[in-house]
Design a protein around this motif. Structure first.
Motif, short mmCIF file in Angstrom:
data_model
loop_
_atom_site.label_atom_id
_atom_site.label_comp_id
_atom_site.label_asym_id
_atom_site.label_seq_id
_atom_site.Cartn_x
_atom_site.Cartn_y
_atom_site.Cartn_z
N UNK A 123 -0.32 9.74 2.15
CA UNK A 123 -1.26 9.50 1.06
C UNK A 123 -0.48 8.90 -0.10
N UNK A 124 -0.99 7.81 -0.64
CA UNK A 124 -0.30 7.14 -1.74
C UNK A 124 -1.25 6.95 -2.91
N UNK A 127 -6.26 5.81 -4.49
CA UNK A 127 -5.71 6.66 -3.44
C UNK A 127 -5.84 5.89 -2.12
N UNK A 128 -4.73 5.79 -1.40
CA UNK A 128 -4.69 5.03 -0.15
C UNK A 128 -4.39 5.98 1.00
N UNK A 129 -5.19 5.88 2.06
CA UNK A 129 -4.91 6.61 3.30
C UNK A 129 -4.12 5.68 4.20
N UNK A 130 -2.79 5.81 4.18
CA UNK A 130 -1.93 5.02 5.07
C UNK A 130 -1.84 5.74 6.41
N UNK A 188 0.82 -1.22 0.00
CA UNK A 188 0.00 0.00 0.00
C UNK A 188 0.85 1.26 0.00
N UNK A 189 2.15 1.12 0.27
CA UNK A 189 3.01 2.29 0.34
C UNK A 189 3.18 2.85 1.72
N UNK A 190 2.71 2.13 2.75
CA UNK A 190 2.86 2.65 4.10
C UNK A 190 2.37 1.67 5.15
N UNK A 236 2.62 11.49 -0.54
CA UNK A 236 2.83 12.71 0.24
C UNK A 236 2.72 12.40 1.72
N UNK A 237 3.63 13.01 2.52
CA UNK A 237 3.58 12.91 3.96
C UNK A 237 3.23 14.27 4.55
#
Length: 354
Positions: free
Chosen positions: A192-193, A167-170, A149-151, A205-206
């Protein structure tokens, strides 16, 4: 004879009408709830909050997602989840019960591809909370693959309009796989990935370092592709941090309120929605008993009070709001108006089907 039998079965199959959401009463919303008897259900609601169907769930639900054409709803367990129930809402029958692979847990949300052929589920590796996106064939609901998921700790997941990108909310929080105890609050890094249709990270983005304890939880999509995101603060409760952000690539833009309004939310945004009817964004706080409304550009409009308010979605006059006391309310440019009382305790999310 074999050819004749094949042709006859093909004709029969094509002659059988495929059920659509109209066969389930054309619901406008899906929502999980708890009855006064303690049973858990998935409700299909009309645009004015009337119950069109109520289907049993094996345990507490969280969010749901709807197939774009077939009347199939996928109800997700509260995280860390061990089931995702696929329900044919036209017949009231269970079509499939998805179980995450060994060592994985569902994390409360999912969405379909544009054509409905693939279901995407947010998941974690149970022991580490590393994020995964599960891919499931929606014809058979068998597992196809999974992507990182990127996070850490992905929660909400949305497909961008007119796209197959996700769009993933990690959320950034590592949790104990058994009791949900938070393990890394001092080192968490939510992000956000954006994933392509091939599962490749296209953008990420962090938050600024001072806000690294602001867990990114839930998402709403604006018509131009901007992502509105809601956060939950894990830092010092005396800090009045922003709980809404906007992202269209690059550095996220945060949308602060003045201190008094910020403290009303008690550092917790439980759900988020955008409505094109009044072109506004809303976030909810069951802890604070509040709904905050923002203009599309993130500027504040109003803070409204409603005890245990959480589920929110775009509705005919603006937003439709559900709360844990069983009330369905309307939120418009004029304010908040209770519209219907039910004998249910509504759970966290109200999912619009449109």
């Amino acid at each position: 004879m074999q050819r004749r039998a094949f042709l006859a079965s093909l004709i029969a199959a094509t002659a059988t009408p495929r059920l659509t959401w109209a066969d389930a009463g054309s619901p406008a919303f899906l929502a999980a709830a708890k009855t006064h008897a303690g049973a858990y259900v998935l409700q299909g609601l009309s645009a004015d909050g009337e119950t069109l169907f109520a289907l049993p769930l094996p345990a507490r639900g969280h969010a749901a997602t709807a197939h774009p054409t077939r009347p199939h709803a996928v109800a997700f367990a509260r995280r860390p989840g061990t089931f995702a129930l696929v329900i044919d809402c036209a017949t009231g029958t269970e079509q499939a019960r998805l179980t995450p692979p060994a060592g994985r847990q569902f994390n409360g949300h999912g969405c379909f591809s544009a054509d409905g052929s693939v279901l995407y589920t947010s998941e974690v590796v149970a022991e580490t909370s590393e994020g995964r996106i599960g891919l499931w064939d929606s014809a058979s609901y068998t597992r196809l693959a999974e992507w990182p998921s990127g996070g850490i700790g992905p929660h909400d997941i949305k497909r961008l309009p007119l796209s197959e990108d996700l769009i993933i909310a990690n959320g950034g929080i590592a949790t104990d796989p058994a009791d949900r105890r938070k393990l890394n609050l001092d080192t968490m890094r939510p992000n956000l990935t954006r994933l392509t249709a091939e599962g490749v990270i296209a953008d990420q983005a962090e938050l600024p370092g001072a806000l690294a304890q602001n867990s990114i939880r839930h998402l709403a999509l604006l018509p131009d592709g901007t992502v509105a995101f809601a956060m939950q603060w894990e830092g010092d409760p005396a800090d009045p941090v922003p709980l809404l952000g906007l992202w269209s690539g690059g550095v996220p833009r945060l949308c602060p309120r003045d201190d008094a309004d910020a403290f009303v939310m008690q550092g917790y945004a439980g759900s988020i929605a955008y409505t094109p009817v009044i072109d506004d964004i809303a976030i909810t706080s069951p802890r604070g008993g509040a709904v905050q409304v923002f203009a599309r550009d993130g500027s504040p409009r109003a803070t409204l009070r409603r005890a245990d308010a959480c589920g929110i979605a775009a509705g005919p006059g603006g937003f439709v709001l559900t709360d844990g006391n069983g009330v369905i309310s309307q939120v418009t440019a004029e304010g908040l108006t209770p519209a219907r009382r039910t004998e249910l305790s509504w759970d966290n999310h109200l999912i619009a089907l449109a």
